[in-house]
Design an enzyme around this catalytic site. Structure first.
Site, short mmCIF file in Angstrom:
data_model
loop_
_atom_site.label_atom_id
_atom_site.label_comp_id
_atom_site.label_asym_id
_atom_site.label_seq_id
_atom_site.Cartn_x
_atom_site.Cartn_y
_atom_site.Cartn_z
N CYS A 4 21.13 15.36 36.54
CA CYS A 4 21.68 16.03 37.47
C CYS A 4 22.76 15.24 38.02
O CYS A 4 24.04 15.70 38.49
CB CYS A 4 20.95 16.28 38.85
SG CYS A 4 19.86 15.08 39.59
N VAL A 46 26.51 16.50 38.62
CA VAL A 46 27.40 16.77 39.86
C VAL A 46 28.64 16.16 39.78
O VAL A 46 29.47 16.55 40.32
CB VAL A 46 26.56 15.91 41.00
CG1 VAL A 46 27.30 15.83 42.25
CG2 VAL A 46 25.17 16.65 41.34
#
Lengths: 519, 479
Positions: free
Chosen positions: A157, A161
């Site tokens: 992630c 991001v």
């Protein structure tokens, strides 16, 4: 202080015996009363009872934000699992390095096998400047050290991001000679904040197929008689994929499994460590484009992949972790339909034997109430099998389950008189299930190792039939698919039922009149 | 019996050979982390606590693992929120065997997984609102919770959430400590920074904001156990010895620990540190701020246990010193029996170790007590002060590897063929496939405790069962 020690060289006491000795019991009591500043025993008992109540259940089900003991992991572990089913493939996880340590550990604890994957080890500076250099150096190192035939890239992630662009980064790394220009580096963006491990699986399979099949729609792709099959994320893949290949052999169908981890996750101990073993080869993956059809064993693991296969002109068929008699019937009929070959007599014989076994044992399962949890497809397959056995699935729960999934489960329940008391709970977790079991008791729970906490709290026996199974060994080596697999599942359920009856009838002179020798 | 052949290997040459496989840039970097220990060296001669190289299969974890997984997770009467996407908390759920006593789900939460389960909208619009709600729901469903910690996962620091503001607001609202921890996984180079951040959070959000319990009565014999995570009950088999010599253990950090124990720690007369790497920060802080001395000890194996008990006792009066001698004497017959039973089966066996915080040095003498030899050792996330502390445990010629890669470890072990590899779950099956006995030395391979005298008996038995199991003898097919 007595001179007699509990521990000894003659009989070494393990933790489960050692800490029950009086000196430890006294120590625990002292620690609790003098130093822990906990709540009174009465208060703990009161709250404990409250957590079992309807009132608590209502509050528990009103939760909107916190998730407690979910039945889902995040995308990259699913993507990693998918990649590891291809020959000589090294997963390369772009982002923070700790994630990879977690995925490897989780898979290793279930399969009791080594699990190889690398990270691009991004840290603060990469968070600011992007992880391009990590990709360039990382691919070069991975390629030099581990000599893979393919490197499959996915993301944590962190990389998602900050918006790292895999396609561009990989092209860049190839320009810098990290790996040869023609070396396959398929990729998938696998953000942990979208979907779960089963979506990651889907994304990676699609990423690998896209790498070899091309992105464009081509409904007129020339076709062969081959049928592809995608198993999905499956803790029983070692047993199941081998069973599928055996079934195809009986059939005389050319069945190509896309992502077959069965050998990679079950290597022999003979003195040689195999970092890679077996799996779908690159040639086979390329050829699979020309298959006339692709079957998915787990619909929710392959939503995008099947759409992609359709766009290549393939016929597609999807199942929901088919188990049991009719589940297997449907799979075999589909194979027959797609291949134009009849279901072989040998499999018909196996079917007859399975039905015979169910008939021999049906009295012990009829009317027994079950809670089932796990991935959406597993829950569907398991529910259908239970209904077929005359058992009653009552609470069917999946944190990854959608509204559509709930409807599918309801449809299966509605189709049987044994489904009357059943309900599907999509998007719920095992803390919800705890409330459900306390307020509407079942006889057995079917799930994974995490269910042992439910078993401890509710005293409802647990049967471990889905990933992850950390605290029991080797079950994943036996299939749960096909008629043979159904027989294994049947025996597991029966064994637990019989053990449970024995455990409840073994007090001498009080309950042991029912401690039957013959059942 | 193990099939290992203990042939002499030119280790220096081996290191160079293994390094050959790397592209040049990485070869230069890795060379600084590998060394063969020389006589009279002042440290192990390796570089440490620097970034891992991309793509090499480091065995390290992240800051979140160091904070949630190691330091905070075992505090049993608090709920630790894995704040961010679902995975981190899922993979670390019940992963470390930090034993505790409590009614799980009612007054303890150690083997549960709480997450804010971030979705795309939380990334885009921020997750602070959700965090408010998460804390409210936790406090309603678990009214006996004594405090809450927020364990940040990678996205939190990247999207600019203000979890400190949420923590302050919610703490005031629910009247319990709410502790924000900035342990995003991309921070630092390993678990190690996570330990440090977790220590700092205790300093800033426990010590600065709460007081020791008003009714707590001190004694001159109050000590703490710092840096024992109670893996398989390690802290318990340590605590019992400290109590036996007449000390009062007022806090366990953090295995089977509670918030109250953290809060009361400034009342200790001395802080006893087992895992120096993960908790020296808070010990140093307490020395500075509260004038509490700290001392490192080692409860692995009878030689170190006796030495540590004497060193600890020396900080107290004669009564404690006498008690220490009595306790050492009391356990000696059991120790002798364990050594008599197992040493003949283990003597001369060679071990290669690769683990985390303290064990690459702390377990060495426990092996020596059984007559075993260490031929290689290294740390996942050590700093230079760890390697300085290692040097006196190991002998000249020992291979030292820092942040070893899977490739290097495999090659080293293959060439050196020790009788036992002592490392982690990710390494276990690699070496077993090669026919080498293996023990996980993070989780004690689901056994333990290994600390204290009671633990030493288990440790010795476990090394024997690993090395002397008949399975190694049937590995080669007779055809």
């Amino acid at each position: 202080m007595t001179d007699k020690l509990s521990q000894s060289a003659d009989k070494v006491l393990d933790h489960y015996t050692l800490f029950r000795q009086p000196e430890y019991a006294a120590m625990f009591e002292k620690k609790k009363t003098e130093f822990e500043y906990g709540h009174s025993d009465e208060e703990v008992a009161r709250v404990s009872e409250w957590t079992k109540s309807e009132d608590y259940k209502a509050k528990n089900f009103a939760r909107e934000a916190v998730v407690i003991n979910p039945t889902k992991a995040c995308q990259p572990i699913g993507a990693m699992f998918a990649a590891q089913g291809f020959e000589g493939t090294l997963p390369f996880v772009h982002g923070s390095q700790g994630c990879v340590a977690y995925y490897r550990t989780h898979l290793t604890r279930h399969f009791k096998e080594p699990n190889s994957a690398v990270s691009s080890s991004m840290t603060e500076d990469a968070a600011v400047f992007g992880g391009l250099n990590n990709m360039i150096d990382g691919l070069a190192n991975a390629y030099a050290l581990y000599k893979p035939k393919m490197i499959a890239v996915m993301t944590t992630c962190m990389a998602e991001v900050i918006g790292d662009d895999l396609q561009g980064f990989i092209a860049n790394a190839k320009n810098k000679d990290s790996v040869p220009a023609d070396f396959p580096v398929p990729y998938a963006h696998t953000p942990a904040f979208v979907g779960s491990h089963i979506v990651g699986y889907d994304n990676m399979i699609k990423g690998i197929l896209t790498n070899f099949w091309g992105t464009s729609e081509n409904f007129d792709t020339p076709k062969t008689e081959q049928i592809n099959l995608i198993p999905g994320f499956d803790g029983f893949a070692v047993g199941n994929n081998r069973e599928l290949k055996r079934i195809a052999g009986e059939f005389g169908v050319k069945l190509q499994i896309l992502s077959d981890v069965s050998d990679n996750f079950d290597t022999p101990m003979d003195g040689e460590y195999r970092m890679y073993d077996g799996g779908t080869t690159i040639e086979e993956t390329k050829e699979a484009l020309h298959a006339k059809a692709t079957i998915s064993m787990q619909e929710y693991n392959t939503t995008q992949t099947l759409q992609f296969c359709k766009e290549k002109g393939q016929e597609v068929a999807k199942f929901n972790y088919p188990m049991g008699v009719t589940g297997t019937d449907e799979l075999l009929l589909k194979l027959a339909e797609l291949s134009g070959k009849p279901v072989p007599a040998s499999l018909k014989l196996e079917r007859g034997r399975l039905v015979d076994a169910i008939a021999d044992s049906h009295t012990h399962m009829h009317g027994k109430r079950f809670a089932v949890y796990g991935d959406p497809d597993f829950c569907l397959g398991m529910t259908r099998f239970l209904l077929e056995l005359g058992a009653e699935p009552v609470h069917i729960l999946s944190t990854s389950g959608s509204k559509k999934w709930e409807k599918q489960v309801q449809k299966a329940l509605d189709a049987s008189p044994f489904g009357k008391s059943g309900a599907a709970h999509g998007g719920k977790d095992l803390w919800h299930l705890r409330s459900l079991i306390f307020t509407d008791k079942v006889d057995y729970i079917i799930g994974n190792s995490y269910g042992k906490y439910l078993e401890r709290d509710t005293k409802v026996p647990l049967i471990r039939l889905t990933y992850p199974i950390f605290d029991r060994h080797h079950h994943h080596r036996y299939p749960t698919w096909g008629y043979q697999g159904a027989l294994n599942v049947l025996v597991r359920i029966l064994d637990r039922i019989f053990e449970d009856i024995d455990a409840n009838t073994n007090i001498v002179g009080q309950t042991d009149y029912s401690f039957d020798l013959i059942r | 019996m193990s099939l290992s052949e203990n042939t002499t290997v030119d280790v220096k040459n081996l290191v160079n050979e293994v390094l050959e496989a790397y592209p040049e840039k990485s070869r230069k970097r890795r060379a600084k982390h590998l060394n063969v220990l020389e006589a009279e060296a002042k440290d192990c001669g390796v570089k440490s606590n620097v970034k891992s190289i991309p793509g090499v299969m480091t065995i390290r974890g992240c800051a979140y693992a160091g904070s949630k997984g190691v330091v905070w997770g075992p505090i049993k009467d608090m709920i630790h929120i894995s704040h961010g996407p679902v995975g981190c908390g899922y993979y670390s759920w019940s992963g470390r065997r930090n034993y505790y006593i409590g009614d799980t789900g009612v007054d303890s939460w150690g083997t549960m997984h709480f997450t804010s389960d971030f979705q795309e909208k939380d990334i885009v619009f921020g997750g602070d609102k959700k965090l408010h709600k998460v804390i409210e729901e936790i406090n309603e469903l678990f009214p006996l919770v004594n405090g809450i910690s927020i364990q940040s996962e990678c996205p939190i620091g990247l999207i600019g959430d203000d979890i400190e503001a949420v923590a302050r607001a919610k703490s005031a609202e629910i009247g319990k400590p709410v502790i924000p921890v900035r342990c995003e996984g991309f921070r630092g180079v390993s678990q190690s920074l996570g330990h440090h951040i977790a220590n700092d959070a205790i300093r800033d959000w426990v010590f600065e904001k709460t007081e020791p319990k008003a009714d707590f009565v001190s004694t001159p014999y109050d000590v703490t156990i710092i840096g024992d995570y109670n893996i398989g009950g390690d802290a318990w088999s340590s605590r019992i010895l400290l109590e036996e010599i007449g000390l009062r253990v007022i806090a366990q950090w953090s295995g089977d620990g509670t918030l109250a124990e953290l809060e009361n720690t400034p009342k200790a007369k001395v802080n006893l540190i087992h895992c120096y790497r993960s908790m020296n920060y808070i010990a140093r802080h307490m020395e500075e701020k509260f004038n509490i001395p700290w001392m490192e000890y080692n409860f692995f194996g009878p030689s170190q246990i006796a030495e540590s008990l004497r060193k600890i006792a020396a900080l107290f009066d004669d009564k404690i010193k006498e008690n220490a001698e009595k306790v050492i004497a009391r356990y000696q017959p059991m120790v002798d029996a364990v050594i008599a039973k197992y040493k003949p089966r283990l003597e001369g066996k060679k071990v290669m170790i690769y683990v985390g915080g303290l064990r690459p040095r702390h377990v060495v003498d426990a092996y020596h007590d059984l007559g075993m030899e260490i031929t290689g050792t290294g740390y996942e996330f050590a700093h230079n002060d760890d390697y300085q502390r290692t040097q006196h445990y190991v002998k000249e010629g020992t291979l030292i590897y820092d942040d070893v890669t899977a490739f290097e470890l495999e090659k080293f072990v293959e060439a050196m063929r020790p009788d036992l590899v002592a490392s982690g779950i990710k390494e276990k099956y690699v070496f077993q496939k090669m026919g080498l006995p293996f023990r996980q030395m993070h989780s004690w391979d689901y056994s333990g405790p290994y600390h204290g005298y009671d633990g030493f008996a288990i440790f010795a038995r476990d090394m024997d069962l690993a090395i002397n199991n008949p399975v190694w003898g049937v590995m080669k097919a007779p055809f």
